[in-house]
Motif scaffolding. Structure first.
Motif, PDB file in Angstrom:
ATOM      1  N   MET A 243       1.194  -1.356   0.122  1.00  0.00           N
ATOM      2  CA  MET A 243      -0.268  -0.595  -0.081  1.00  0.00           C
ATOM      3  C   MET A 243       0.978   0.781  -0.223  1.00  0.00           C
ATOM      4  O   MET A 243       2.541   0.929   0.475  1.00  0.00           O
ATOM      5  N   THR A 244       0.674   2.422  -0.809  1.00  0.00           N
ATOM      6  CA  THR A 244       1.500   3.662  -0.786  1.00  0.00           C
ATOM      7  C   THR A 244       0.545   4.417   0.186  1.00  0.00           C
ATOM      8  O   THR A 244      -0.740   4.260   1.124  1.00  0.00           O
ATOM      9  N   HIS A 245       1.410   5.247   0.900  1.00  0.00           N
ATOM     10  CA  HIS A 245       1.508   6.575   1.780  1.00  0.00           C
ATOM     11  C   HIS A 245       2.106   7.225   2.253  1.00  0.00           C
ATOM     12  O   HIS A 245       3.479   7.361   1.867  1.00  0.00           O
ATOM     13  N   GLN A 246       1.417   8.696   1.785  1.00  0.00           N
ATOM     14  CA  GLN A 246       2.493   9.716   1.631  1.00  0.00           C
ATOM     15  C   GLN A 246       3.084  10.512   2.911  1.00  0.00           C
ATOM     16  O   GLN A 246       2.186  10.610   3.965  1.00  0.00           O
ATOM     17  N   PHE A 247       4.473  10.250   3.469  1.00  0.00           N
ATOM     18  CA  PHE A 247       4.739  10.046   4.941  1.00  0.00           C
ATOM     19  C   PHE A 247       6.590  10.309   4.452  1.00  0.00           C
ATOM     20  O   PHE A 247       7.055   9.599   3.707  1.00  0.00           O
ATOM     21  N   THR A 248       6.920  11.155   5.182  1.00  0.00           N
ATOM     22  CA  THR A 248       8.579  11.388   5.715  1.00  0.00           C
ATOM     23  C   THR A 248       8.980  10.683   6.684  1.00  0.00           C
ATOM     24  O   THR A 248       8.486  11.823   7.711  1.00  0.00           O
ATOM     25  N   ARG A 249       9.744  10.210   7.302  1.00  0.00           N
ATOM     26  CA  ARG A 249      10.304   9.765   8.171  1.00  0.00           C
ATOM     27  C   ARG A 249      11.424  10.698   8.613  1.00  0.00           C
ATOM     28  O   ARG A 249      11.874  11.111   8.300  1.00  0.00           O
ATOM     29  N   GLU A 250      10.969  10.921  10.520  1.00  0.00           N
ATOM     30  CA  GLU A 250      12.085  11.838  10.886  1.00  0.00           C
ATOM     31  C   GLU A 250      13.715  11.311  11.030  1.00  0.00           C
ATOM     32  O   GLU A 250      13.772   9.564  11.359  1.00  0.00           O
ATOM     33  N   MET A 251      15.132  11.764  10.802  1.00  0.00           N
ATOM     34  CA  MET A 251      15.847  10.919  10.624  1.00  0.00           C
ATOM     35  C   MET A 251      15.314   9.273   9.953  1.00  0.00           C
ATOM     36  O   MET A 251      16.473   8.597  11.026  1.00  0.00           O
ATOM     37  N   PRO A 252      15.526   9.625   9.118  1.00  0.00           N
ATOM     38  CA  PRO A 252      15.957   7.663   8.068  1.00  0.00           C
ATOM     39  C   PRO A 252      16.783   7.615   8.514  1.00  0.00           C
ATOM     40  O   PRO A 252      16.215   6.078   8.116  1.00  0.00           O
ATOM     41  N   GLN A 253      18.258   7.606   8.958  1.00  0.00           N
ATOM     42  CA  GLN A 253      19.441   7.577   8.753  1.00  0.00           C
ATOM     43  C   GLN A 253      19.659   6.490  10.442  1.00  0.00           C
ATOM     44  O   GLN A 253      20.554   5.488  10.343  1.00  0.00           O
ATOM     45  N   VAL A 254      18.398   6.861  11.122  1.00  0.00           N
ATOM     46  CA  VAL A 254      18.453   6.237  12.088  1.00  0.00           C
ATOM     47  C   VAL A 254      18.098   5.632  12.762  1.00  0.00           C
ATOM     48  O   VAL A 254      16.507   5.678  12.398  1.00  0.00           O
ATOM     49  N   LYS A 255      17.955   4.069  12.700  1.00  0.00           N
ATOM     50  CA  LYS A 255      16.699   3.139  13.401  1.00  0.00           C
ATOM     51  C   LYS A 255      16.603   3.037  14.399  1.00  0.00           C
ATOM     52  O   LYS A 255      17.104   2.647  15.763  1.00  0.00           O
ATOM     53  N   THR A 256      15.730   4.467  14.760  1.00  0.00           N
ATOM     54  CA  THR A 256      15.253   4.596  15.642  1.00  0.00           C
ATOM     55  C   THR A 256      13.961   3.144  16.260  1.00  0.00           C
ATOM     56  O   THR A 256      13.280   2.531  15.044  1.00  0.00           O
ATOM     57  N   THR A 257      13.150   3.791  17.817  1.00  0.00           N
ATOM     58  CA  THR A 257      12.080   2.906  17.965  1.00  0.00           C
ATOM     59  C   THR A 257      10.632   3.318  17.124  1.00  0.00           C
ATOM     60  O   THR A 257       9.740   2.444  17.586  1.00  0.00           O
ATOM     61  N   ASN A 258      10.937   4.394  16.554  1.00  0.00           N
ATOM     62  CA  ASN A 258       9.640   5.663  16.776  1.00  0.00           C
ATOM     63  C   ASN A 258       9.048   4.162  14.608  1.00  0.00           C
ATOM     64  O   ASN A 258       9.446   4.820  14.293  1.00  0.00           O
ATOM     65  N   TYR A 259       7.712   4.462  14.777  1.00  0.00           N
ATOM     66  CA  TYR A 259       6.881   3.204  14.000  1.00  0.00           C
ATOM     67  C   TYR A 259       5.922   3.635  14.269  1.00  0.00           C
ATOM     68  O   TYR A 259       4.674   3.258  14.103  1.00  0.00           O
ATOM     69  N   ALA A 260       5.898   4.735  15.097  1.00  0.00           N
ATOM     70  CA  ALA A 260       4.366   5.444  15.002  1.00  0.00           C
ATOM     71  C   ALA A 260       3.276   4.980  13.953  1.00  0.00           C
ATOM     72  O   ALA A 260       2.032   4.761  13.562  1.00  0.00           O
ATOM     73  N   THR A 261       3.643   5.361  12.737  1.00  0.00           N
ATOM     74  CA  THR A 261       2.711   5.558  11.379  1.00  0.00           C
ATOM     75  C   THR A 261       3.446   4.116  10.899  1.00  0.00           C
ATOM     76  O   THR A 261       1.287   3.908  10.428  1.00  0.00           O
ATOM     77  N   ALA A 262       3.664   3.451  10.453  1.00  0.00           N
ATOM     78  CA  ALA A 262       3.797   2.229  10.330  1.00  0.00           C
ATOM     79  C   ALA A 262       2.687   1.270  11.564  1.00  0.00           C
ATOM     80  O   ALA A 262       1.627   0.351  10.755  1.00  0.00           O
ATOM     81  N   VAL A 263       2.979   1.212  12.396  1.00  0.00           N
ATOM     82  CA  VAL A 263       1.595   0.292  13.355  1.00  0.00           C
ATOM     83  C   VAL A 263       0.845   1.156  13.077  1.00  0.00           C
ATOM     84  O   VAL A 263      -0.766   0.703  13.221  1.00  0.00           O
ATOM     85  N   ARG A 264       0.641   2.381  13.024  1.00  0.00           N
ATOM     86  CA  ARG A 264      -0.910   2.814  13.098  1.00  0.00           C
ATOM     87  C   ARG A 264      -2.186   1.907  11.176  1.00  0.00           C
ATOM     88  O   ARG A 264      -3.170   1.931  12.098  1.00  0.00           O
ATOM     89  N   LEU A 265      -0.538   2.311  10.652  1.00  0.00           N
ATOM     90  CA  LEU A 265      -1.077   1.802   9.527  1.00  0.00           C
ATOM     91  C   LEU A 265      -1.407   0.395   9.314  1.00  0.00           C
ATOM     92  O   LEU A 265      -2.154  -0.495   8.312  1.00  0.00           O
ATOM     93  N   GLU A 266      -0.745  -0.773   9.731  1.00  0.00           N
ATOM     94  CA  GLU A 266      -0.292  -1.899   9.724  1.00  0.00           C
ATOM     95  C   GLU A 266      -2.174  -2.349   9.151  1.00  0.00           C
ATOM     96  O   GLU A 266      -2.791  -2.675   8.696  1.00  0.00           O
TER      97      GLU A 266
END
Length: 283
Positions: free
Chosen positions: A131-154
């Motif tokens: 599925m596509t979704h318009q979104f830009t991750r903050e600091m994409p080069q860092v593997k952070t624990t923040n997956y809020a958008t993905a968890v919401r969209l799952e």
């Protein structure tokens, strides 16, 4: 035998690992992790994953409370103790208990080793959809624990029959929530690097591709280009090289797994077998 994990210098059952409610990893999402697979006791590309973990810490200004040698020693101890045939190792660091609800405290370091199952083989034989979704991750080069958008969209992508979400900014794609993206056009293998996590599987595929006759192009990729591609696949630790045959309601080419993607799937399977000293891998 009860499995053990590593928590701030001690080896304990998973149930004994606890965090303060004041940890900024909980309060503010300030934490990093990395993850790799273990096959019959042999870690896959562990050094590269730990390099990325250290890079994530540096970019966030976090100080890792244990040395690289101490972390590797702990990893091998829990792997050898747990004896899982197939497992995942997660190295997680949180910002620690905050004195004021915002500032970071003393970091917590957790290393877990958990048994996992093989990915559904039909995903490789038949391909998957995104599925596509318009979104830009903050600091994409860092593997952070923040997956809020993905968890919401799952729940949404599952309801629509997809396995994940492809992010874009309205014109260019970035990445899938937990994977990098590749296109195949003739003998050209195209991937992007700006605004994406530097994936370890991605790195290995980029290095492997010239040996299989591909010319690698690293550049921005428009969403329209993905939809019109001859072949599309995604890469990650769990997904390895996974063919994509549909995005939203549009099939990629003829909607079947492409020959070039199959070639790269086989090549990566051999590389993984060599890395982990296993007889063979099948997608």
């Amino acid at each position: 035998m009860q499995a053990i994990q590593f928590f701030n210098g001690k080896f304990v059952p998973k149930e004994s690992i606890t965090f303060s409610i004041d940890d900024v990893g909980v309060l503010r999402g300030f934490g990093i992790f990395d993850y790799f697979k273990v096959y019959n006791g042999a870690p896959a590309f562990m050094e590269a994953h730990l390099n990325r973990f250290e890079s994530s810490a540096l970019l966030l200004g976090m100080e890792i409370p244990f040395s690289r040698n101490e972390i590797e020693t702990a990893i091998f101890k829990i792997i050898q103790h747990n004896e899982f045939p197939l497992s995942g190792v997660k190295v997680l660091m949180t910002g620690g208990a905050s004195p004021d609800g915002f500032s970071a405290g003393k970091p917590n370091l957790v290393i877990t080793n958990t048994a996992v199952s093989e990915t559904n083989p039909s995903f490789y034989a038949e391909g998957v959809s995104l599925m596509t979704h318009q979104f830009t991750r903050e600091m994409p080069q860092v593997k952070t624990t923040n997956y809020a958008t993905a968890v919401r969209l799952e729940p949404i992508w599952k309801q629509k029959g997809h396995i994940d979400v492809l992010y874009h900014d309205g014109h260019y794609i970035s990445e899938v929530s937990r994977s990098n993206v590749f296109l195949v056009e003739g003998n050209k293998l195209i991937t992007n690097e700006e605004g994406v996590l530097p994936g370890i599987t991605r790195m290995n595929v980029v290095n492997l591709a010239p040996q299989l006759g591909f010319v690698v192009e690293v550049r921005p990729i428009a969403l329209s280009e993905v939809l019109a591609a001859q072949e599309v696949f995604i890469t990650s630790t769990n997904k390895k090289v996974m063919p994509v045959v549909k995005i939203d309601d549009q099939e990629i080419a003829d909607g079947k797994v492409g020959a070039k993607t199959k070639l790269l799937m086989e090549g990566y399977a051999k590389l993984l077998a060599e890395e982990t000293k296993q007889p063979s891998f099948q997608n």
